[in-house]
Scaffold this active site. Structure first.
Site, PDB file in Angstrom:
ATOM      1  N   GLN A 203       2.938 -13.238  -4.440  1.00  6.04           N
ATOM      2  CA  GLN A 203       1.963 -11.973  -4.608  1.00  6.04           C
ATOM      3  C   GLN A 203       0.669 -12.751  -5.659  1.00  6.04           C
ATOM      4  O   GLN A 203       0.545 -12.795  -6.703  1.00  6.04           O
ATOM      5  CB  GLN A 203       2.713 -11.042  -5.544  1.00  6.04           C
ATOM      6  CG  GLN A 203       3.947 -10.570  -4.690  1.00  6.04           C
ATOM      7  CD  GLN A 203       3.636  -9.659  -3.240  1.00  6.04           C
ATOM      8  OE1 GLN A 203       2.939  -8.747  -3.337  1.00  6.04           O
ATOM      9  NE2 GLN A 203       3.955 -10.262  -2.233  1.00  6.04           N
ATOM     10  N   ARG A 223       1.976  -6.218  -9.025  1.00  7.39           N
ATOM     11  CA  ARG A 223       0.698  -6.898  -8.758  1.00  7.39           C
ATOM     12  C   ARG A 223       0.610  -7.008  -7.404  1.00  7.39           C
ATOM     13  O   ARG A 223       1.535  -6.623  -6.377  1.00  7.39           O
ATOM     14  CB  ARG A 223       0.698  -8.382  -9.258  1.00  7.39           C
ATOM     15  CG  ARG A 223       1.742  -9.274  -8.852  1.00  7.39           C
ATOM     16  CD  ARG A 223       1.860 -10.508  -9.486  1.00  7.39           C
ATOM     17  NE  ARG A 223       0.737 -11.066  -9.747  1.00  7.39           N
ATOM     18  CZ  ARG A 223       0.214 -11.280 -11.244  1.00  7.39           C
ATOM     19  NH1 ARG A 223       1.001 -10.975 -12.050  1.00  7.39           N
ATOM     20  NH2 ARG A 223      -1.094 -11.749 -11.345  1.00  7.39           N
ATOM     21  N   ALA A 244       4.015   0.280  -6.617  1.00  4.83           N
ATOM     22  CA  ALA A 244       4.283  -0.967  -5.866  1.00  4.83           C
ATOM     23  C   ALA A 244       3.021  -1.785  -5.643  1.00  4.83           C
ATOM     24  O   ALA A 244       1.816  -1.115  -5.969  1.00  4.83           O
ATOM     25  CB  ALA A 244       4.691  -0.341  -4.422  1.00  4.83           C
ATOM     26  N   HIS A 245       2.885  -2.694  -4.973  1.00  5.40           N
ATOM     27  CA  HIS A 245       1.812  -3.374  -4.878  1.00  5.40           C
ATOM     28  C   HIS A 245       0.509  -2.968  -3.794  1.00  5.40           C
ATOM     29  O   HIS A 245       1.014  -2.264  -3.005  1.00  5.40           O
ATOM     30  CB  HIS A 245       2.082  -4.910  -4.296  1.00  5.40           C
ATOM     31  CG  HIS A 245       2.837  -5.129  -3.046  1.00  5.40           C
ATOM     32  ND1 HIS A 245       3.365  -6.047  -2.500  1.00  5.40           N
ATOM     33  CD2 HIS A 245       3.395  -3.917  -2.174  1.00  5.40           C
ATOM     34  CE1 HIS A 245       3.928  -5.702  -1.327  1.00  5.40           C
ATOM     35  NE2 HIS A 245       4.147  -4.718  -1.110  1.00  5.40           N
ATOM     36  N   ASN A 246      -0.567  -2.945  -4.458  1.00  2.00           N
ATOM     37  CA  ASN A 246      -1.774  -2.727  -3.769  1.00  2.00           C
ATOM     38  C   ASN A 246      -1.884  -1.126  -3.404  1.00  2.00           C
ATOM     39  O   ASN A 246      -2.802  -0.606  -3.011  1.00  2.00           O
ATOM     40  CB  ASN A 246      -1.784  -3.158  -2.495  1.00  2.00           C
ATOM     41  CG  ASN A 246      -1.868  -4.852  -2.484  1.00  2.00           C
ATOM     42  OD1 ASN A 246      -0.777  -5.574  -2.361  1.00  2.00           O
ATOM     43  ND2 ASN A 246      -2.996  -5.312  -2.824  1.00  2.00           N
TER      44      ASN A 246
END
Lengths: 345, 345, 345
Positions: A203, A223, A244-246
């Site tokens: 990540q 991240r 969660a990511h993004n």
């Protein structure tokens, strides 16, 4: 930092600080805040909701923060304001024992890498760790046991309570409040499957929090896989939330406890997600959406408004019968259509 | 450890490391990874999903990782691979700034009990604690502020990020990644009731994690009451997940954020649980089961496949009407049957 | 602290400690506890559930804890008790390696403010922090990396595992067990909106935990806005639970993993909330209520009993059809009524 240490003010000082019109003794000294019902004679109460109007005549408070329309009914000194709820918020901050203390500097047991860029009046608590390359703006407070990872940036006036983790390279804006146990910048959940097993996708993105963000106890913001997870300005995140990511959260949105948002979903500005709400991944939720508690959102939402799913609790005996019928629901609908067709001949 | 420190490679080196066929300048140096749309001229992009094929012609990337069938359409150097998504995963790991650093050894502020068995090249971060009798294999990294309890075992090459807790006697396999705030081996929830109050059942079992397990931020895996809670090899667990005592998770299964699994449930191999899924206790879920987000599973599942429960969000105005009808569902079904009987009369 | 260090007892000693009638060799020494099926010849097993009666004849255990009615069928020594499950609980505690150790005192790396009031035999682990004005009763154990905030009070005999956070001014009763990663006293989620943005409401209340409370890993209990969040005596809280500001939980209630309770809700005594249950804010739940897993409660409950909501998982193919029909449910009900009216003509 206990209630016994609450700051005290005269009513005159409070009127000035709150921009309120005082009717009463400007020299009277008060030292706390409570509800109309529970306030003692050295405390200020507030009336911000008509439901509590009934408690006004009996209050023992030294003074009451209220709208001018209720002034006449007030048995005590009063601080009149057009928006007493905002007044209550402002007053609560004036009385906050955590605010306005002298910063205690860097505790001897804290580990601050020599390469760290420390602003003015920074406080770093006992056994906290600030890793190489991090930068802490003026008036930042890092609580005991917290860890700020390498190259992370913490904006001016932000406070990390005890045992917070800000991972490497994360960027926190100004005046953030991060509560104990929260983790900003753990890895997103990304793996490629080769048909037999998982292969980690490193990540490589980060997390960027805007200004005036608050994150509750034990919440996590992961991240990004490539780009960053983005939290806008004035976003308020309660405890036990997972982002969660993004994911992207627009300015001024508020997420109640236990919300979970899957990867790459974009939440608009001024949204409110109730406790336990789940958003699937890769959705777009437009500005001004409210989702009620424990609802599951699996499609994008393009129109502001209130959304819900699920069913409320009922007695288990009845619920069992209805829940069984839910499994027959498509069949029920088809049978009904058949009856209607037969009627219509 | 920020993006400015990303490792760099020549395209020739990358082709060798990824096992890809390079079409382009082998000496060109690249230093990052991005999407086709966002990649700059010193970065590699990838095409692993036809949905992004439209971005290929315009990409500014130095090179693109893709399937040979798309090679012709690529305006830049290309790295051809049969499975570009796996290639992306491999490349992401090559570019991970956390990997391949020189281990920093045991920080002076860390507390490592003299009885601890430390492997080669072990790194223990600032203010971390390793309690008596623990054993850390070669190349283990323990982040700042983490605590490894007495007699715990951490396998070779495992990484605990900052503020992780591994409780006494827990066994972690090789190459585990434990993210900040996670807790492995807290007590399971076991009490006996005497009719008036609760009596604690000491949780005498442990937790055993296989190899290649990842556990997300703020997740918890409780220790067993008598035997151990068992997590298989290559199990991937996202953030905010709760795994109760004596649960068993089969190899290669993946659990998304906010999953909760109650005591003694056995999940098979190659299962995938969506975000917020709940499994009741004492169930057996066979291999190859997928459960979609926020579903509740109260019975064992004996057949592979996709399972779901709940209902998706709709506008609150409509939802209210339908949710009320849910409470009448058994009655609706009975009335329908009556009409059908009358028709068949 | 591993199983190899489990305390040992003779059967005679155990009979005395458990108040059981021993039939067998009082001098035989045992050192562990296991199920009937898995117990080895130096362990004690127990029979507390008829479902396991089938395992009794084949057990290799040194002794079995059971009800006198099953004594005859026991192939080993036996410890007869009227309530063998309570006996199991008591025995598990006797065998708990964490109990009965000599307290290790205050670790040299711990930071204990000089103003802290420490009881007798207090243990403070490595790199733990006890802030100014806190008071720790006799026999309190604070695990490595834990932080006890300013002016917090920890009652006699309480144990904080590693990396626990007790925030400023929080009051913990006697014999509490707080598991790793839990946070007691983070801010409640309170903001006033001015039409454009949020204004923080300082959370001036505290958290008060009664006696014999247990809080699981990574759970959070938020401090009150004005008054305190109140957790009664003998309340048992599992992992990943979120309790919002000003919630009150009555004595002897138990909350399973991932429960979320919104602000100001009052839960009665002897209630049991299943895993993932959500309670809306400002509700009153009477004594003796059970709510099954993942149910959403949006209204107060005034009658003891079992309550549920939601629907169980089914195959996704069928679920999709039924879930679509749910959105038509009000329409289905109306069409059915129409048909009935037509019939009744």
């Amino acid at each position: 930092m206990t209630r016994r240490d609450l700051p005290t003010y005269t009513l005159g000082e409070l009127a000035g600080l709150l921009g309120a019109r005082l009717v009463g003794d400007a020299d009277r000294r008060v030292s706390g805040l409570a509800t109309l019902k529970e306030a003692g004679p050295d405390q200020v109460a507030f009336l911000a909701n008509r439901a509590y109007l009934k408690d006004l005549p009996e209050t023992r408070a030294a003074a009451v923060l209220l709208h001018p329309q209720h002034g006449e009914a007030c048995p005590a000194a009063r601080l009149e304001l057009d928006n007493p709820y905002l007044g209550y918020a402002a007053l609560s901050r004036l009385l906050d024992p955590l605010v306005g203390r002298e910063p205690a500097g860097v505790h001897a047991s804290a580990v601050v890498d020599p390469s760290v860029n420390l602003g003015e009046r920074v406080e770093v608590g006992a056994n906290a760790v600030i890793e190489a390359g991090a930068a802490l703006g003026d008036d930042v407070i890092v609580g005991s046991g917290s860890v700020v990872g390498a190259d992370a940036v913490i904006g001016e006036g932000s406070r990390l309570h005890a045992n917070v983790t800000v991972c490497h390279g994360v960027v926190i804006g100004e005046r953030a409040i991060l509560h104990s146990g929260c983790v900003i910048g753990g890895d997103g959940f990304g793996f490629a499957h080769d048909g037999a097993r998982w292969h980690k996708i490193a990540q490589l993105g980060g997390v960027v929090l805007g200004n005036d963000v608050e994150v509750g106890s034990c919440s996590s913001i992961d991240r990004g896989a490539l780009g960053d997870t983005l939290i806008g300005d004035d976003v308020k995140i309660d405890s036990q939330v997972q982002i969660a990511h993004n994911v992207q959260i627009g300015d001024h949105s508020a997420l109640a406890g236990c919300v979970g948002i899957a990867g790459s979903t974009k939440v608009g500005r001024h949204c409110m997600l109730g406790g336990g709400v789940g958003l699937s991944g890769h959705l777009t939720i437009c500005d001004g959406v409210q989702v009620t508690g424990m609802s599951l959102v699996t499609n994008s939402i393009t129109e502001p408004g209130v959304y819900s799913s699920g069913t409320g609790a009922m007695k288990n005996v009845q619920w069992r019968k209805n829940a069984v019928r839910f499994k027959q629901l498509d069949d029920i609908a088809k049978r009904l259509s058949r009856l209607e067709k037969e009627r219509d001949g």
